[in-house]
Write a protein that holds these residues in place. Sequence first.
Motif, PDB file in Angstrom:
ATOM      1  N   TYR A  50      -2.299  39.975   3.283  1.00 49.08           N
ATOM      2  CA  TYR A  50      -0.887  39.609   3.373  1.00 49.08           C
ATOM      3  C   TYR A  50      -0.389  39.534   4.805  1.00 49.08           C
ATOM      4  O   TYR A  50       0.402  38.668   5.154  1.00 49.08           O
ATOM      5  N   GLU A  51      -0.814  40.485   5.637  1.00 48.37           N
ATOM      6  CA  GLU A  51      -0.248  40.584   6.980  1.00 48.37           C
ATOM      7  C   GLU A  51      -1.204  41.382   7.856  1.00 48.37           C
ATOM      8  O   GLU A  51      -1.957  42.213   7.364  1.00 48.37           O
ATOM      9  N   ARG A  52      -1.160  41.136   9.163  1.00 48.53           N
ATOM     10  CA  ARG A  52      -1.924  41.935  10.112  1.00 48.53           C
ATOM     11  C   ARG A  52      -1.095  42.124  11.359  1.00 48.53           C
ATOM     12  O   ARG A  52      -0.213  41.330  11.655  1.00 48.53           O
ATOM     13  N   GLY A  53      -1.356  43.201  12.090  1.00 46.23           N
ATOM     14  CA  GLY A  53      -0.617  43.434  13.311  1.00 46.23           C
ATOM     15  C   GLY A  53      -0.831  44.828  13.839  1.00 46.23           C
ATOM     16  O   GLY A  53      -1.864  45.455  13.586  1.00 46.23           O
ATOM     17  N   VAL A  54       0.154  45.311  14.580  1.00 47.11           N
ATOM     18  CA  VAL A  54       0.115  46.640  15.161  1.00 47.11           C
ATOM     19  C   VAL A  54       1.335  47.391  14.662  1.00 47.11           C
ATOM     20  O   VAL A  54       2.455  46.883  14.729  1.00 47.11           O
ATOM     21  N   TYR A 110      -3.881  46.009   8.676  1.00 41.60           N
ATOM     22  CA  TYR A 110      -3.586  44.837   7.862  1.00 41.60           C
ATOM     23  C   TYR A 110      -3.330  45.283   6.438  1.00 41.60           C
ATOM     24  O   TYR A 110      -3.772  46.331   6.004  1.00 41.60           O
ATOM     25  N   THR A 111      -2.508  44.480   5.755  1.00 44.47           N
ATOM     26  CA  THR A 111      -2.209  44.761   4.353  1.00 44.47           C
ATOM     27  C   THR A 111      -2.871  43.695   3.495  1.00 44.47           C
ATOM     28  O   THR A 111      -3.055  42.559   3.918  1.00 44.47           O
ATOM     29  N   MET A 112      -3.226  44.128   2.288  1.00 43.85           N
ATOM     30  CA  MET A 112      -3.916  43.231   1.362  1.00 43.85           C
ATOM     31  C   MET A 112      -3.539  43.597  -0.070  1.00 43.85           C
ATOM     32  O   MET A 112      -2.921  44.636  -0.314  1.00 43.85           O
ATOM     33  N   ARG A 113      -3.931  42.715  -0.982  1.00 43.85           N
ATOM     34  CA  ARG A 113      -3.691  42.989  -2.393  1.00 43.85           C
ATOM     35  C   ARG A 113      -4.374  44.302  -2.755  1.00 43.85           C
ATOM     36  O   ARG A 113      -5.517  44.552  -2.399  1.00 43.85           O
ATOM     37  N   LYS A 114      -3.654  45.153  -3.458  1.00 45.29           N
ATOM     38  CA  LYS A 114      -4.219  46.431  -3.903  1.00 45.29           C
ATOM     39  C   LYS A 114      -5.003  46.182  -5.187  1.00 45.29           C
ATOM     40  O   LYS A 114      -4.497  45.603  -6.133  1.00 45.29           O
ATOM     41  N   VAL A 115      -6.244  46.622  -5.183  1.00 45.63           N
ATOM     42  CA  VAL A 115      -7.115  46.468  -6.344  1.00 45.63           C
ATOM     43  C   VAL A 115      -7.244  47.832  -7.008  1.00 45.63           C
ATOM     44  O   VAL A 115      -7.565  48.819  -6.345  1.00 45.63           O
TER      45      VAL A 115
END
Length: 181
Positions: free
Chosen positions: A122-126, A133-138
């Motif tokens: 979903y997003e990456r950064g500091v 980084y954020t991603m879909r939670k499985v």
Amino acid sequence: MTEPRVSPKAKTVSPEPLELAETLVAALEAVDARAALTEADDAGSPEATAWSAGAQDPYEDLGPIGAGAMGSVTAVRDRRLGRVAAMKQMHDAHATPAAARRFLIEALVTGNLEHPGVPAVYERGVRAGKAYYTMRKVSGRTLGDAIRALGSLRERLSLVPAIVNAAHTLGYAHERGVVHR
């Protein structure tokens, strides 16, 4: 120029190797530029100060999911979109500029793998000085837990379709030049 290869398993078009290389080089240059800004003036980097300058963190911590050698994964609620996601963040001990650069490239590469077996990034950064980084939670159980829960060989054979799906996912990544370590 040759026609892109189509994977019969994934039913997707793989990018040309040169196109993927150009994308990665552009990403590296962008990460280097942000790192230079951060080193020159930490307060001047929008990514580094977005949540440390008193603004409310857009992520609510919901607790740990797991950890590895380089980082940890936490469940978070994205307050902006009202969804639960998984946030991968580097351990403090490994948070060198070079490691942060590799970590953000990992997010870029993963985010460009569009396959049902690869969680969407979903997003990456500091955030608060750490690469994330954020991603879909499985949700679900690990393969190890599933194997231990099943007693007989016949029961364990019921896991073969899940293993085949994982192999197809790795094959998809390998077709695109990505090797999971």
